[in-house]
Design a protein around this motif. Sequence first.
Motif, PDB file in Angstrom:
ATOM      1  N   SER A 283      43.910  20.466  30.262  1.00 49.16           N
ATOM      2  CA  SER A 283      43.486  20.691  31.644  1.00 49.16           C
ATOM      3  C   SER A 283      42.995  22.126  31.800  1.00 49.16           C
ATOM      4  N   PRO A 284      41.732  22.300  32.202  1.00 50.23           N
ATOM      5  CA  PRO A 284      41.197  23.665  32.310  1.00 50.23           C
ATOM      6  C   PRO A 284      41.874  24.480  33.403  1.00 50.23           C
ATOM      7  N   ARG A 285      42.659  23.812  34.231  1.00 48.23           N
ATOM      8  CA  ARG A 285      43.361  24.516  35.311  1.00 48.23           C
ATOM      9  C   ARG A 285      44.664  25.144  34.855  1.00 48.23           C
ATOM     10  N   ALA A 286      45.186  24.658  33.734  1.00 53.66           N
ATOM     11  CA  ALA A 286      46.529  25.081  33.330  1.00 53.66           C
ATOM     12  C   ALA A 286      46.491  26.365  32.503  1.00 53.66           C
ATOM     13  N   ALA A 287      47.541  27.164  32.678  1.00 59.39           N
ATOM     14  CA  ALA A 287      47.606  28.478  32.029  1.00 59.39           C
ATOM     15  C   ALA A 287      48.315  28.405  30.672  1.00 59.39           C
ATOM     16  N   PRO A 333      44.498  33.400  30.504  1.00 63.80           N
ATOM     17  CA  PRO A 333      44.732  32.462  31.616  1.00 63.80           C
ATOM     18  C   PRO A 333      46.111  32.612  32.255  1.00 63.80           C
ATOM     19  N   GLY A 337      45.083  33.705  36.227  1.00 66.68           N
ATOM     20  CA  GLY A 337      44.224  32.623  35.771  1.00 66.68           C
ATOM     21  C   GLY A 337      43.127  33.074  34.810  1.00 66.68           C
ATOM     22  N   VAL A 339      40.977  35.324  35.473  1.00 66.22           N
ATOM     23  CA  VAL A 339      39.797  35.729  36.237  1.00 66.22           C
ATOM     24  C   VAL A 339      39.509  37.216  35.965  1.00 66.22           C
ATOM     25  N   PRO A 369      37.447  31.700  34.238  1.00 66.01           N
ATOM     26  CA  PRO A 369      36.942  30.988  35.422  1.00 66.01           C
ATOM     27  C   PRO A 369      35.870  31.774  36.155  1.00 66.01           C
ATOM     28  N   GLY A 370      35.548  32.969  35.668  1.00 65.91           N
ATOM     29  CA  GLY A 370      34.496  33.769  36.300  1.00 65.91           C
ATOM     30  C   GLY A 370      35.036  35.096  36.789  1.00 65.91           C
ATOM     31  N   ARG A 406      37.660  27.179  26.314  1.00 73.01           N
ATOM     32  CA  ARG A 406      37.659  26.229  27.437  1.00 73.01           C
ATOM     33  C   ARG A 406      36.597  26.649  28.448  1.00 73.01           C
ATOM     34  N   LYS A 407      36.989  27.352  29.502  1.00 74.36           N
ATOM     35  CA  LYS A 407      36.043  27.631  30.569  1.00 74.36           C
ATOM     36  C   LYS A 407      35.136  28.828  30.236  1.00 74.36           C
TER      37      LYS A 407
ATOM     38  N   LYS B  36      40.019  27.946  41.004  1.00 73.83           N
ATOM     39  CA  LYS B  36      40.253  26.651  40.336  1.00 73.83           C
ATOM     40  C   LYS B  36      41.276  26.735  39.211  1.00 73.83           C
ATOM     41  N   MET B  37      42.095  27.759  39.237  1.00 69.55           N
ATOM     42  CA  MET B  37      43.139  27.884  38.224  1.00 69.55           C
ATOM     43  C   MET B  37      44.511  27.783  38.870  1.00 69.55           C
ATOM     44  N   ILE B  39      47.947  29.248  38.958  1.00 67.38           N
ATOM     45  CA  ILE B  39      48.461  30.557  38.570  1.00 67.38           C
ATOM     46  C   ILE B  39      49.952  30.638  38.874  1.00 67.38           C
TER      47      ILE B  39
END
Lengths: 520, 70
Positions: A283-287, A333, A337, A339, A369-370, A406-407, B36-37, B39
């Motif tokens: 899952s790209p959302r998970a750390a 991440p 996250g 970022v 994620p940017g 990933r991202k 979208k993460m 945290i």
Amino acid sequence: MGDDYSSKVEELHARRKKNLAMGGDEKVAKQHQRGKLTVRERIDLLFDPGTFVELGLLASQQSVRGGETDSDGTPADGVVTGHGDVDGRQVWVIAYDFTVMAGSMGAVGEQFKAARVRELALRYRKPVVWLLDSAGARIQEASGSTFAGTGWLFADQVVMSGVIPQVAAMLGPCAAGTAYIPGLADFVPMVKETSSMSLGGARLVKAATGEDVTDHDMGGSQVHCYESGVGDNEVGDDRECVATVRRFLSYLPSSNLEAPPVVDTDDPPDRLVAGLEKIVPVSPRAAYDVRKVIKAVFDEGTWFEVKPAWAKNIVVGFARAAGNSVGVVANQPMQKGGVLDSDAADKAARFIRMCDAFNVPLVYLVDVPGFMVGSQVEKEGIIRHGAKMLYATSEATVPKVTVIMRKAYGAGYYVMCGKGYQPDTIVAWPLAEISVMGPEGAVNIIFNKQVEASENPEATRAQLIETIRAQINPYLAAGWAMIDDVIDPAETRRVIVKGLEQARDKKIDRPWRKHGNIPV
Amino acid sequence: MTEVKAELVGNVWKIKTQPGAQVAEEDELLILESMKMEIPVTAPRAGTVKEVRVKEGEVVKEGQVLVVLE
């Protein structure tokens, strides 16, 4: 006549002995009570045994205005200088002696001794290490307008920048006159509790602004290694600090004219990396902790993180790939996250430029994620700070290998050495998501009207998100040959080693200019 | 008393603790969502949760206090 001869030689030995004793037993005992080593103990730890050659042992404070001086009180004029070997390579040292007038910088110590080290180190293209434990300028000698003639040391440091590695090891106070030494150095380890740095010491601050603060509270490692980013690595004591300096130097060449040293390794270059599936969630959302990936990929036991406690959303440091020194830039991440924000861009840009200056290839591990967006970061000037990283990555001409794990979203992909930044090898894992932005953001912008007009906006929105998500996969990028390959994550180590080998004879010519204008 | 603050702007996605809970250092207190993460926000030290000052779905600012430990 024989007696005369021996008495003259005896005088020399007596003078040496006296100056080797530093500020005397009492001051030395006090230094130890503070939990610090003496300057000579530190130098013994810094250099390979028996290799230290001292210059200026017999120096001491001299009369600068025709008045009396107490030369007995300033053995070596409070700074020990010379050179020795670190892992068999010559390194120069300027080491302040706190037992002599609090390590203050006097005219002899600064204008003749330290200046000579800077001159010779540059002449021979060898690194300089400062061991800092100093109250700053010796005000007794320099309180008037003869200050007009001082300040060369920083100009010298700027000339040395990018030519020879410069390390400022913080082992005690470092205020005012000395604080720009770490400010300009490539690496700044700080000893917890005993070291500090600030442009004005506590007493000066009190006089100038009325603020009551201690040197430690204002400029200890808890400030500089965690909040300001001026310090690099916090260390427990003097011994660890000097060991960290040796470790840092092991990854760098003696100067920008050489390649970094290569060491033997038992770790096979084509080893398949086991266990990544347990570290990196699909899952790209998970750390997860990207440092685990770094440790698994590079030569065992070679990971040396720089600035580990500041701007933790990006991880930078040195490692080795098949024995070769590399600079690793990886999104984290687990922190914010992964970022990118102002401090992260700043941290990465400085590290990338150091690697590029000293011929250390770069490996980018991408999962970003940017850049952070919003009013808060705009006030901080994130465009200006982010541009530093963009600049540094573009400018770097050392071999560059990019692995998209990933991202890889938006300008985050660019600064992490996307295709446009001339990586020598760029590959993606099957999990990779390369895109200008996430599908959710894209739908909000592209299909805003359709969603609003829909009878069931949420369902329409969800459906459009899925349509866009289907376009985000590494095979589209690989199909266009915009990336070189999609790889099994287990092949990451081999691909990095091969990519660096491929680019070993890299040469890039760019138009002549005096220098670029990095958005500092 | 330790205030656990948001490191960046985002919304509170899941709260994983409640007042009175005993937590160890590094235990997850809640999960923020930003960029979208997911945290995770963890306990900086061991202690008892005194207050949870946010609700799920709430948008929080950088530096806003999320949880108070004692």
